[in-house]
Design a protein around this motif. Structure first.
Motif, PDB file in Angstrom:
ATOM      1  N   PRO A  41       1.774  -1.409   2.373  1.00  0.00           N
ATOM      2  CA  PRO A  41       0.993  -2.621   2.614  1.00  0.00           C
ATOM      3  C   PRO A  41       1.177  -3.749   1.591  1.00  0.00           C
ATOM      4  O   PRO A  41       0.929  -4.908   1.936  1.00  0.00           O
ATOM      5  N   ASN A  42       1.580  -3.451   0.381  1.00  0.00           N
ATOM      6  CA  ASN A  42       1.655  -4.494  -0.652  1.00  0.00           C
ATOM      7  C   ASN A  42       3.079  -4.768  -1.124  1.00  0.00           C
ATOM      8  O   ASN A  42       3.270  -5.303  -2.219  1.00  0.00           O
ATOM      9  N   SER A  43       4.054  -4.417  -0.307  1.00  0.00           N
ATOM     10  CA  SER A  43       5.430  -4.721  -0.704  1.00  0.00           C
ATOM     11  C   SER A  43       5.697  -6.201  -0.464  1.00  0.00           C
ATOM     12  O   SER A  43       5.072  -6.803   0.406  1.00  0.00           O
ATOM     13  N   PRO A  44       6.493  -6.861  -1.192  1.00  0.00           N
ATOM     14  CA  PRO A  44       7.320  -6.367  -2.278  1.00  0.00           C
ATOM     15  C   PRO A  44       6.626  -6.386  -3.646  1.00  0.00           C
ATOM     16  O   PRO A  44       7.183  -5.880  -4.618  1.00  0.00           O
ATOM     17  N   ALA A  45       5.411  -6.938  -3.714  1.00  0.00           N
ATOM     18  CA  ALA A  45       4.717  -7.030  -5.004  1.00  0.00           C
ATOM     19  C   ALA A  45       4.523  -5.660  -5.649  1.00  0.00           C
ATOM     20  O   ALA A  45       4.621  -5.521  -6.877  1.00  0.00           O
ATOM     21  N   SER A  46       4.273  -4.632  -4.843  1.00  0.00           N
ATOM     22  CA  SER A  46       3.981  -3.298  -5.381  1.00  0.00           C
ATOM     23  C   SER A  46       5.157  -2.720  -6.173  1.00  0.00           C
ATOM     24  O   SER A  46       4.947  -1.861  -7.023  1.00  0.00           O
ATOM     25  N   PHE A  47       6.373  -3.195  -5.946  1.00  0.00           N
ATOM     26  CA  PHE A  47       7.526  -2.680  -6.685  1.00  0.00           C
ATOM     27  C   PHE A  47       7.553  -3.178  -8.129  1.00  0.00           C
ATOM     28  O   PHE A  47       8.298  -2.643  -8.950  1.00  0.00           O
ATOM     29  N   GLN A  48       6.726  -4.154  -8.442  1.00  0.00           N
ATOM     30  CA  GLN A  48       6.640  -4.687  -9.802  1.00  0.00           C
ATOM     31  C   GLN A  48       5.523  -4.037 -10.615  1.00  0.00           C
ATOM     32  O   GLN A  48       5.462  -4.213 -11.824  1.00  0.00           O
ATOM     33  N   VAL A  73       0.183  24.464  17.090  1.00  0.00           N
ATOM     34  CA  VAL A  73      -0.384  24.461  15.745  1.00  0.00           C
ATOM     35  C   VAL A  73      -0.008  23.132  15.099  1.00  0.00           C
ATOM     36  O   VAL A  73       1.162  22.734  15.128  1.00  0.00           O
ATOM     37  N   GLU A  74      -1.010  22.444  14.549  1.00  0.00           N
ATOM     38  CA  GLU A  74      -0.783  21.152  13.898  1.00  0.00           C
ATOM     39  C   GLU A  74      -1.073  21.260  12.409  1.00  0.00           C
ATOM     40  O   GLU A  74      -2.124  21.750  12.013  1.00  0.00           O
ATOM     41  N   LEU A  75      -0.135  20.803  11.611  1.00  0.00           N
ATOM     42  CA  LEU A  75      -0.316  20.671  10.175  1.00  0.00           C
ATOM     43  C   LEU A  75      -0.409  19.177   9.893  1.00  0.00           C
ATOM     44  O   LEU A  75       0.561  18.447  10.088  1.00  0.00           O
ATOM     45  N   LYS A  76      -1.604  18.738   9.508  1.00  0.00           N
ATOM     46  CA  LYS A  76      -1.839  17.315   9.255  1.00  0.00           C
ATOM     47  C   LYS A  76      -1.819  17.067   7.749  1.00  0.00           C
ATOM     48  O   LYS A  76      -2.508  17.754   7.001  1.00  0.00           O
ATOM     49  N   ILE A  77      -1.020  16.088   7.335  1.00  0.00           N
ATOM     50  CA  ILE A  77      -0.918  15.722   5.926  1.00  0.00           C
ATOM     51  C   ILE A  77      -1.149  14.221   5.812  1.00  0.00           C
ATOM     52  O   ILE A  77      -0.467  13.431   6.480  1.00  0.00           O
ATOM     53  N   ASN A  78      -2.110  13.840   4.971  1.00  0.00           N
ATOM     54  CA  ASN A  78      -2.358  12.433   4.659  1.00  0.00           C
ATOM     55  C   ASN A  78      -2.119  12.246   3.167  1.00  0.00           C
ATOM     56  O   ASN A  78      -2.742  12.920   2.352  1.00  0.00           O
ATOM     57  N   ALA A  79      -1.220  11.334   2.838  1.00  0.00           N
ATOM     58  CA  ALA A  79      -0.908  11.038   1.437  1.00  0.00           C
ATOM     59  C   ALA A  79      -1.124   9.550   1.202  1.00  0.00           C
ATOM     60  O   ALA A  79      -0.580   8.715   1.925  1.00  0.00           O
ATOM     61  N   THR A  80      -1.919   9.236   0.187  1.00  0.00           N
ATOM     62  CA  THR A  80      -2.195   7.854  -0.177  1.00  0.00           C
ATOM     63  C   THR A  80      -1.924   7.691  -1.667  1.00  0.00           C
ATOM     64  O   THR A  80      -2.348   8.524  -2.468  1.00  0.00           O
ATOM     65  N   ASN A  82      -2.414   4.980  -4.790  1.00  0.00           N
ATOM     66  CA  ASN A  82      -3.095   3.768  -5.254  1.00  0.00           C
ATOM     67  C   ASN A  82      -2.853   3.592  -6.746  1.00  0.00           C
ATOM     68  O   ASN A  82      -2.678   4.574  -7.471  1.00  0.00           O
ATOM     69  N   CYS A  83      -2.853   2.351  -7.184  1.00  0.00           N
ATOM     70  CA  CYS A  83      -2.854   2.056  -8.616  1.00  0.00           C
ATOM     71  C   CYS A  83      -3.827   0.901  -8.840  1.00  0.00           C
ATOM     72  O   CYS A  83      -4.469   0.440  -7.901  1.00  0.00           O
ATOM     73  N   GLU A  84      -3.955   0.451 -10.086  1.00  0.00           N
ATOM     74  CA  GLU A  84      -4.943  -0.582 -10.409  1.00  0.00           C
ATOM     75  C   GLU A  84      -4.801  -1.833  -9.556  1.00  0.00           C
ATOM     76  O   GLU A  84      -5.786  -2.445  -9.168  1.00  0.00           O
ATOM     77  N   ASN A  85      -3.582  -2.218  -9.263  1.00  0.00           N
ATOM     78  CA  ASN A  85      -3.353  -3.456  -8.517  1.00  0.00           C
ATOM     79  C   ASN A  85      -3.545  -3.320  -7.016  1.00  0.00           C
ATOM     80  O   ASN A  85      -3.607  -4.322  -6.315  1.00  0.00           O
ATOM     81  N   GLY A  86      -3.596  -2.095  -6.510  1.00  0.00           N
ATOM     82  CA  GLY A  86      -3.791  -1.912  -5.069  1.00  0.00           C
ATOM     83  C   GLY A  86      -3.105  -0.676  -4.542  1.00  0.00           C
ATOM     84  O   GLY A  86      -2.659   0.195  -5.288  1.00  0.00           O
ATOM     85  N   GLN A  87      -2.981  -0.653  -3.244  1.00  0.00           N
ATOM     86  CA  GLN A  87      -2.404   0.505  -2.563  1.00  0.00           C
ATOM     87  C   GLN A  87      -0.886   0.388  -2.500  1.00  0.00           C
ATOM     88  O   GLN A  87      -0.342  -0.642  -2.118  1.00  0.00           O
ATOM     89  N   LEU A  88      -0.212   1.484  -2.874  1.00  0.00           N
ATOM     90  CA  LEU A  88       1.248   1.522  -2.800  1.00  0.00           C
ATOM     91  C   LEU A  88       1.713   1.938  -1.410  1.00  0.00           C
ATOM     92  O   LEU A  88       2.552   1.271  -0.803  1.00  0.00           O
ATOM     93  N   VAL A  90       0.679   4.593   2.330  1.00  0.00           N
ATOM     94  CA  VAL A  90      -0.139   5.528   3.105  1.00  0.00           C
ATOM     95  C   VAL A  90       0.803   6.226   4.079  1.00  0.00           C
ATOM     96  O   VAL A  90       1.548   5.564   4.801  1.00  0.00           O
ATOM     97  N   ILE A  91       0.758   7.558   4.062  1.00  0.00           N
ATOM     98  CA  ILE A  91       1.549   8.342   5.003  1.00  0.00           C
ATOM     99  C   ILE A  91       0.599   9.292   5.719  1.00  0.00           C
ATOM    100  O   ILE A  91      -0.155  10.024   5.082  1.00  0.00           O
ATOM    101  N   GLU A  92       0.631   9.251   7.043  1.00  0.00           N
ATOM    102  CA  GLU A  92      -0.166  10.164   7.862  1.00  0.00           C
ATOM    103  C   GLU A  92       0.805  10.893   8.783  1.00  0.00           C
ATOM    104  O   GLU A  92       1.492  10.270   9.595  1.00  0.00           O
TER     105      GLU A  92
END
Length: 175
Positions: A41-48, A73-80, A82-88, A90-92
């Motif tokens: 969500p915050n690219s390209p700023a998040s790369f800095q 059978v479902e294996l659900k994985i949510n990975a988020t 975040n750092c001080e400046n915002g969200q890097l 989200v993977i669902e």
């Protein structure tokens, strides 16, 4: 990899007449990505951004009957991340497999669907998550192995304790 006609993958094996068709059988028919959402969500700023991300990783397991002998059978994985400046990112991910089960007692079938099947699916789902984070432009997120059997037994004990507590609280309740 199973050979063609292997009892673990071919639930339509004809009866050999020796009673072997009554033995408990379980195996994967296929596995697949059911749903995948990847956000940067915050690219390209998040790369800095220089601060280390905080990773929140959530897992869930589900099993849905398809018919009398096949369950999804479902294996659900949510990975988020975040750092001080915002969200890097989200993977669902919902990584699923069709599992065939025949002639297995209910308690063993439940354990297979909620402990063993997710253990088998996990390395493939882990690769999808690692590839997704790499494709987002970040270091691959390598999820540590999970003890699905231990989690299953822990959840089973919690449920038994909840049921016992609920049975003791309600007069005349069934335990």
């Amino acid at each position: 990899m199973a050979d063609e006609g292997d009892v673990l993958t071919d639930l339509n094996t004809p009866s050999s007449g020796n009673g072997a068709d009554n033995r408990p059988t379980a195996g994967f028919i296929t596995q697949y990505i059911k749903d995948l959402s990847v956000e940067n969500p915050n690219s390209p700023a998040s790369f800095q951004w220089q601060d280390a991300p905080q990773i929140d990783l959530q897992f869930n397991i589900g099993a849905n009957p398809v018919n009398d002998e096949i369950s999804e059978v479902e294996l659900k994985i949510n990975a988020t991340a975040n750092c001080e400046n915002g969200q890097l990112y989200v993977i669902e991910l919902v990584y699923a497999g069709l599992v065939g089960v025949r002639n297995m007692p209910e308690d063993q079938m439940h354990m297979f669907l909620f402990a063993e099947a997710p253990r088998i699916l996990f390395p493939f789902a882990r690769r999808v998550v690692a590839d997704a984070t790499r494709d987002l432009g970040f270091q691959p997120l390598m999820v540590d192995p999970i003890d699905f059997s231990g989690l299953y037994l822990q959840r089973l004990q919690e449920k038994q304790a909840e049921d016992a507590a609920a049975g003791g609280a309600a007069p005349g309740g069934n335990a």
